[in-house]
Scaffold this motif. Structure first.
Motif, mmCIF file in Angstrom:
data_model
loop_
_atom_site.group_PDB
_atom_site.id
_atom_site.type_symbol
_atom_site.label_atom_id
_atom_site.label_comp_id
_atom_site.label_asym_id
_atom_site.label_seq_id
_atom_site.Cartn_x
_atom_site.Cartn_y
_atom_site.Cartn_z
ATOM 1 N N PHE A 31 0.817 -1.213 0.000
ATOM 2 C CA PHE A 31 0.000 0.000 0.000
ATOM 3 C C PHE A 31 0.855 1.268 0.000
ATOM 4 N N SER A 32 2.099 1.154 0.480
ATOM 5 C CA SER A 32 2.950 2.346 0.546
ATOM 6 C C SER A 32 3.311 2.862 -0.840
ATOM 7 N N PHE A 33 3.113 2.027 -1.866
ATOM 8 C CA PHE A 33 3.411 2.472 -3.227
ATOM 9 C C PHE A 33 2.222 3.170 -3.877
ATOM 10 N N LEU A 34 1.085 3.222 -3.166
ATOM 11 C CA LEU A 34 -0.104 3.852 -3.740
ATOM 12 C C LEU A 34 -0.141 5.326 -3.375
ATOM 13 N N ASP A 35 -0.723 6.128 -4.271
ATOM 14 C CA ASP A 35 -0.791 7.552 -3.950
ATOM 15 C C ASP A 35 -2.011 7.807 -3.058
ATOM 16 N N PRO A 36 -2.040 8.979 -2.402
ATOM 17 C CA PRO A 36 -3.092 9.233 -1.411
ATOM 18 C C PRO A 36 -4.512 9.073 -1.957
ATOM 19 N N ASN A 37 -4.716 9.352 -3.236
ATOM 20 C CA ASN A 37 -6.071 9.192 -3.765
ATOM 21 C C ASN A 37 -6.465 7.731 -3.893
ATOM 22 N N ASP A 38 -5.487 6.885 -4.251
ATOM 23 C CA ASP A 38 -5.771 5.452 -4.291
ATOM 24 C C ASP A 38 -6.040 4.932 -2.881
ATOM 25 N N LEU A 39 -5.330 5.500 -1.906
ATOM 26 C CA LEU A 39 -5.557 5.088 -0.512
ATOM 27 C C LEU A 39 -6.974 5.453 -0.072
#
Lengths: 138, 172
Positions: A31-39
């Motif tokens: 999940f750390s590779f996802l950008d804040p919008n994907d989070l």
């Protein structure tokens, strides 16, 4: 449930939850590779995923895109980072309220008089325009 | 100091054993620690076997990856949060994953390799496989993410509405 095939796959997968069997550190790493919008989107997937997303948000809890300008709140260091196309532009320190709680970044921007100069600043030619959402605020 | 010709025997969770060069195992924090803990003279060959909690099929994939990456820099260059990106997977690694990460496989092999990379402490392989999974989720809708991760929604409508509210802090 969109096609018979995907329905079948779902039934098969209930036998064992492979994703949830990953070590917690690995799930956080993915999940750390996802950008804040994907989070943001990811947080609605399931309760377990929501808990993982919230752990990551200690670093980048909230973000909002104004056209190509992204504002990321870093609650840990009380900084608001502006990014354009992934490039870090500037940091705005978020004031805390009397109770020590971090102000809502939207309220903060509304009160941040320097914001206009910051966005228009001649030393920052990377920003060509003021996004409309910020225009309303400054 | 690593003696490249030195070999180490790995025994898998399903009883198989594979002998590989230290040139490969030096990238695994777990195996290197196991060898150090044995406190053997680096010149002493052969080494005792190192037991790994990974099955034979998965270990074969790990060894294939390690063989390609045997000359990678050590220690593994850690990226800061600012530098993290998932779109920099080398072409060889992408082709390697595509060979077995098929639709029918439903990410089972990918999960096995991620878990193995974690257990064996192979940072480059862990990064690459985690990025591969992150890239599948990236830019997808909630429904698509559930489909990819094979997870059921266990939220009520009220809880989902609350989460949407939480995520909309900056909207006018």
């Amino acid at each position: 449930s969109r096609s018979p095939q995907s329905k079948k796959r779902k039934e098969d997968s209930t036998k064992q939850d492979f994703f949830s069997n990953l070590p917690d550190d690995c799930i956080l790493h993915i999940f750390s590779f996802l950008d804040p919008n994907d989070l943001d989107v990811l947080s609605s997937v399931s309760q377990k995923v929501y808990a993982f997303v919230n752990k990551l948000r200690v670093k980048t809890p909230r973000s909002q895109i104004f056209h190509s300008l992204r504002l990321v709140q870093d609650s840990f260091s009380f900084k608001l980072t502006m990014r354009r196309n992934g490039i870090k532009l500037d940091l705005v320190t978020i004031r805390t309220t009397g109770t020590g709680k971090v102000m809502n970044p939207a309220d903060h921007i509304a009160e941040h008089r320097a914001m206009k100069a910051l966005v228009l600043g001649a030393e920052r030619p990377a920003i060509q325009y003021i996004p409309t959402a910020i225009q309303k605020l400054v | 100091r690593i003696y490249p010709l030195m070999r180490v025997t790995l025994t898998t969770s399903d009883g198989a054993s594979v002998t590989v060069s230290r040139q490969l195992t030096k990238h695994s924090g777990f195996i290197e620690k196991a060898i150090t803990d044995m406190a053997v003279d680096d010149n002493a060959v052969p080494l005792s076997a190192v037991a790994v909690d990974v099955d034979d099929a998965t270990l074969k994939l790990v060894i294939e990856w390690l063989t390609e990456h045997r000359d990678d820099a050590l220690p593994y260059p850690e990226k800061t949060d600012e530098e993290r990106r998932a779109d920099d997977i080398p072409a060889w690694d992408q082709a390697f994953v595509q060979k077995w990460d098929t639709k029918e496989d439903q990410q089972q092999t990918l999960y096995a390799v991620i878990t193995a990379a974690d257990k064996l402490d192979i940072k480059g392989l862990l990064d690459m496989t985690c990025k591969t999974l992150a890239n599948k989720i990236n830019g997808k809708t909630v429904e698509e993410m559930r489909e990819i991760l094979q997870l059921e929604c266990d939220f009520t409508e009220e809880e989902l509405a609350e989460i949407r509210k939480e995520n909309a802090w900056c909207e006018n």
